[in-house]
Design an enzyme around this catalytic site. Structure first.
Site, mmCIF file in Angstrom:
data_model
loop_
_atom_site.group_PDB
_atom_site.id
_atom_site.type_symbol
_atom_site.label_atom_id
_atom_site.label_comp_id
_atom_site.label_asym_id
_atom_site.label_seq_id
_atom_site.Cartn_x
_atom_site.Cartn_y
_atom_site.Cartn_z
ATOM 1 N N GLU A 242 0.729 -1.591 0.034
ATOM 2 C CA GLU A 242 -0.172 0.212 -0.287
ATOM 3 C C GLU A 242 0.866 1.113 0.132
ATOM 4 O OE1 GLU A 242 -2.443 -0.259 2.691
ATOM 5 O OE2 GLU A 242 -4.264 -1.797 2.320
ATOM 6 N N ASN B 224 -11.079 5.632 0.771
ATOM 7 C CA ASN B 224 -10.164 4.951 1.777
ATOM 8 C C ASN B 224 -9.400 5.458 1.875
ATOM 9 O OD1 ASN B 224 -9.415 2.948 4.434
ATOM 10 N ND2 ASN B 224 -11.937 1.439 3.350
ATOM 11 N N HIS C 238 -9.956 -16.052 7.092
ATOM 12 C CA HIS C 238 -9.221 -17.167 6.845
ATOM 13 C C HIS C 238 -11.020 -17.676 5.721
ATOM 14 C CE1 HIS C 238 -5.943 -19.422 7.239
ATOM 15 N NE2 HIS C 238 -6.213 -19.527 8.260
ATOM 16 N N ASP D 155 -18.454 3.020 11.230
ATOM 17 C CA ASP D 155 -17.265 2.383 10.829
ATOM 18 C C ASP D 155 -16.809 3.839 10.358
ATOM 19 O OD1 ASP D 155 -14.458 1.156 10.394
ATOM 20 O OD2 ASP D 155 -15.364 -0.500 8.571
ATOM 21 N N ARG E 198 1.992 1.532 4.720
ATOM 22 C CA ARG E 198 1.744 2.593 4.279
ATOM 23 C C ARG E 198 2.973 3.562 3.705
ATOM 24 N NH1 ARG E 198 -2.178 2.545 7.450
ATOM 25 N NH2 ARG E 198 -3.681 0.591 6.650
#
Ligand code: CA
Length: 723
Positions: free
Chosen positions: A69, A395, A636, A307, A121
């Site tokens: 990123e 984001n 997972h 969120d 980042r």
């Protein structure tokens, strides 16, 4: 001759010193390019007229399949950048010769409380040091010449909480500042500032208060903040507000501006039962870089239930607004608005929606407060489809601002999600995933209805937003936006809702962006016309950057899929087709083709499951499923070609070692934590029984598909909650 040399030297000096605010020059000194992090370059050698000649100058394979990123930094001909979990690298920026690499020692138990991949980042470079934060929230100062550790600091203030770091450190005068993540778990967010030279802690600022019963707050500015919380809040599980990405130093004011994270758990009712704004959740907070004291704050989402982090990248720049040139912050957080805020006092100058929003009826320009819309967005008692969804209108993927054109470029996602409180009383606990709400992204809602409790499914179908979701599940676009009005000037569709690469704009009028299908694309920044598409065969999410060394302009980008939702590899991505080995790709005019990784072999039918465990009943399998979704499903996904192992395809050796892997940490070095503090041997067996059952069903289903000539990789729902 001497005069000519002097002029040349001056010209070069002029080129290499980046404008502190506005654009990067020859060097790209921060992950955002300039001090303001505009992701905009003053370089013009690569232009529309010659972009057809752009080709690969060099590449570096990083030996990892986890997300990349970071935007690299280039200083004095050296490229510094970071990779998964806080690895750091230095290369000769012209030739790609590796100079050094650094791998932090990490106790991989930290993966228990990492929501969104082992991301990092980027680095900060100052005073001959490279600063990088490791996943376990240890901050390293490395010698820029050798990569050796000069000092290190453990930034974790409470070992009982699931604290991690994924953001780039930020240099602010004499200190380097780093934040943390973990608001989906039990974390109380904070930023820490360390002396650049000694590594000594200079100050620390918690973004949310602590339990008032413990006495006075540990920071004077939190005395005001605690009044905005229910005194009986769930202090034991943190509150959230984690500043995991955007932290910008403003040299004009001497303030460190921090974007803070969402509330944890998601719904206020479970966090601060009597409500309140809950400062400083989902806010921009300006701190004095010398003392860590609050200078101003602007809360973008008071009493956040959705969120709605405000951690998305900020751009510090200048704009003329109502006839006055002002120092401003350009900021589009998750909540769907594009804000312009005065850097001096936090005054709101603009707040325009850039996507569908129903969590608010709009932002009151006088007070700067959003007008609540509980009928559409409060899911405490009944399910709601809320726009934007938790992936956010924006984001972490950086956007760019061209001050000359006055345009903001960014990947924008217009998506909603269905939210409802999970039935039954979920125990909220330390070091556990505490997003106590089921969430289903809008493209999946219709298909998920049959899996929902019937009462919830009926309520969802009656929501006005359900019709909207059916009409338009999502829009994912690269956009050029007028920041003063929020209006889109041009837009190009992206490949899907997960496809949202960061951007680079240049003074020559180019806009660069990678996509997860594996192309690096170059657009005319004024019109959006596609000028060039370079096939790379690697998924790209990170932002490209550009620099000049020895008179040659280069464009670089890091390439690998991952981040939030990382186990779900989209079928249209290069990562799905060709694997996800991370690379740095560097281009120049006259460069060559990019080596394309070979296509992966066709999918194979799941191998035969072993016999079910002795004594396992359908109830055991159901209990195992519930435990799996509560503890394992975050990483997972059990999908084809997932980044983490698809546990429907375990080999006999893995089945045999299942208890040792889950309870004893057999695969800890690979990143798989141990769980014996939370799961009993009977719990581990129940999960194993569920997976044996899933493997048998998957094999049966895939054999049937094979017989009928149907592709094995039919899409499946992203389900993270055991509702
Ligand atoms: Ca979050």
């Amino acid at each position: 001759m001497r005069k000519l040399i002097l002029i040349l030297a001056l010209a070069l000096a002029g080129c290499s010193s980046a404008d502190p605010i506005g654009a990067a020059g020859d060097d790209w000194t921060t992950p955002g390019g300039d001090v303001g992090k505009s992701h905009h370059s003053a370089l013009t050698d690569i232009a529309a007229s010659n972009v057809g000649e752009l080709g690969l100058a060099w590449q570096a394979e990083l030996g990892t399949n986890r997300v990349l990123e970071a935007t690299p930094v280039v200083v004095d001909g050296v490229m510094y950048t970071s990779g998964p979990a806080g690895r750091a690298y230095a290369f000769d920026a012209a030739t790609g010769k590796p100079l050094w690499s650094f791998e932090p020692e990490i106790d991989m138990q930290v993966n228990r409380t990492v929501c969104c991949d082992m991301a990092n980042r980027g680095v900060a470079v100052a005073r001959g040091k490279v600063f990088v934060a490791a996943l376990d929230a240890r901050l390293y100062a490395l010698d820029a010449k050798t990569g050796r550790i000069v000092w290190q600091a453990d930034t974790v203030d409470d070992k009982q909480r699931g604290i991690n770091s994924t953001g780039a450190p930020e240099v602010a005068g004499n200190v380097v500042v780093i934040g943390n993540g973990g608001a989906e778990y039990d974390v109380r967010g904070y930023v820490s500032a360390y002396d650049l030279d000694s590594g000594k802690l200079a100050w620390r600022f918690h973004t949310v208060p602590r339990d008032p019963k413990l006495g006075p707050q540990d920071h004077p500015d939190l005395e005001a903040a605690v009044k905005t919380w229910d005194p009986d809040s769930r202090w034991d599980i943190g509150g959230g507000g984690t500043p995991w990405d955007a932290i910008n130093y403003d040299p004009d004011t001497g303030y460190v501006i921090v974007g803070t994270g969402n509330g944890g758990p998601y719904h206020t009712a479970r966090r601060s039962p009597k409500g309140g704004d809950q400062l400083y959740l989902a806010s921009l907070v300006a701190l004095d870089a010398k003392t860590g004291r609050v200078k101003w704050h602007y809360q973008q989402t008071p009493g956040d239930d959705w969120d709605f982090t405000s951690t998305q990248p900020m751009i510090l720049t200048r704009m003329t607004i109502e006839g006055e040139e002002r120092p401003v912050i350009l900021h589009a957080p998750k909540n769907g608005f594009l804000y312009i805020i005065d850097r001096r006092d936090g005054k709101l100058l603009r707040a325009n929606p850039i996507v569908r929003t129903n969590w608010t009826k709009g932002i009151d320009p006088k007070t700067g407060r959003p007008i609540p819309n509980p009928d559409a967005a409060n899911y405490a008692a009944a399910p709601k489809i809320v726009f934007p969804g938790t992936p956010g209108a924006r984001n972490w993927h950086p956007g760019s601002y061209d001050p000359g054109a006055g345009l903001y470029y960014a990947p924008v996602l217009d998506i909603g999600n269905l939210l409802f409180m999970t039935p039954g009383k979920k125990p909220l606990a330390r070091k556990m995933l505490n997003n106590d709400a089921a969430l289903i992204f809008s493209p999946d809602i219709e298909a998920a209805l049959p899996t929902l409790p019937p009462a919830i499914a009926t309520a969802v179908k009656a929501l006005p937003a359900y019709a909207e979701v059916q009409r338009q599940p999502f829009i994912s676009e690269l956009r050029a936006i007028d920041p003063l009005t929020g209006k889109t000037v041009w837009a190009k569709p992206m490949g899907g809702w997960q496809d949202r690469g960061g951007t680079l704009s240049t003074a020559s009028g180019l806009l660069f962006q990678g996509n997860i299908a594996g192309q690096l694309r170059v657009f005319d920044a004024r019109t959006g016309k596609l000028l060039r598409s370079i096939e790379t065969g690697s998924s790209i999410l990170a932002a490209p950057m550009t620099y000049r060394v020895g008179g040659v302009q280069y464009v670089a980008v890091m390439a690998a899929w991952g981040g939030g939702g990382f186990p779900y590899v989209p079928r249209y991505s290069a990562a799905y087709q060709r694997g996800n080995l991370g690379r740095i790709l560097v281009f120049k005019l006259g460069g060559g083709p990019v080596p394309i990784p070979p296509a992966l072999p066709p999918l194979e039918v799941a191998s035969e499951a072993p016999p079910q465990l002795p004594g396992a009943t359908p109830e055991t399998v159901a209990r195992g499923r519930s435990l799996f979704f509560a503890n394992c499903a975050m990483c997972h996904a059990n999908q084809h070609r997932s980044i983490t192992p698809d546990l429907r395809r375990m080999q006999p050796g893995t089945h045999q070692a299942f208890r040792q892997i889950v309870l004893e940490g057999l695969l800890l070095p690979n990143g798989m934590p141990r769980w014996d503090d939370r799961l009993s041997p009977a719990d581990a067996d129940a999960i194993h029984a569920y997976l044996i059952d899933a493997q048998a069903k998957t094999r049966k289903d895939e054999l049937e598909k094979q017989k009928r000539g149907i592709a094995l990789d039919a899409p499946s729902l992203a389900i993270l909650s055991s509702y």
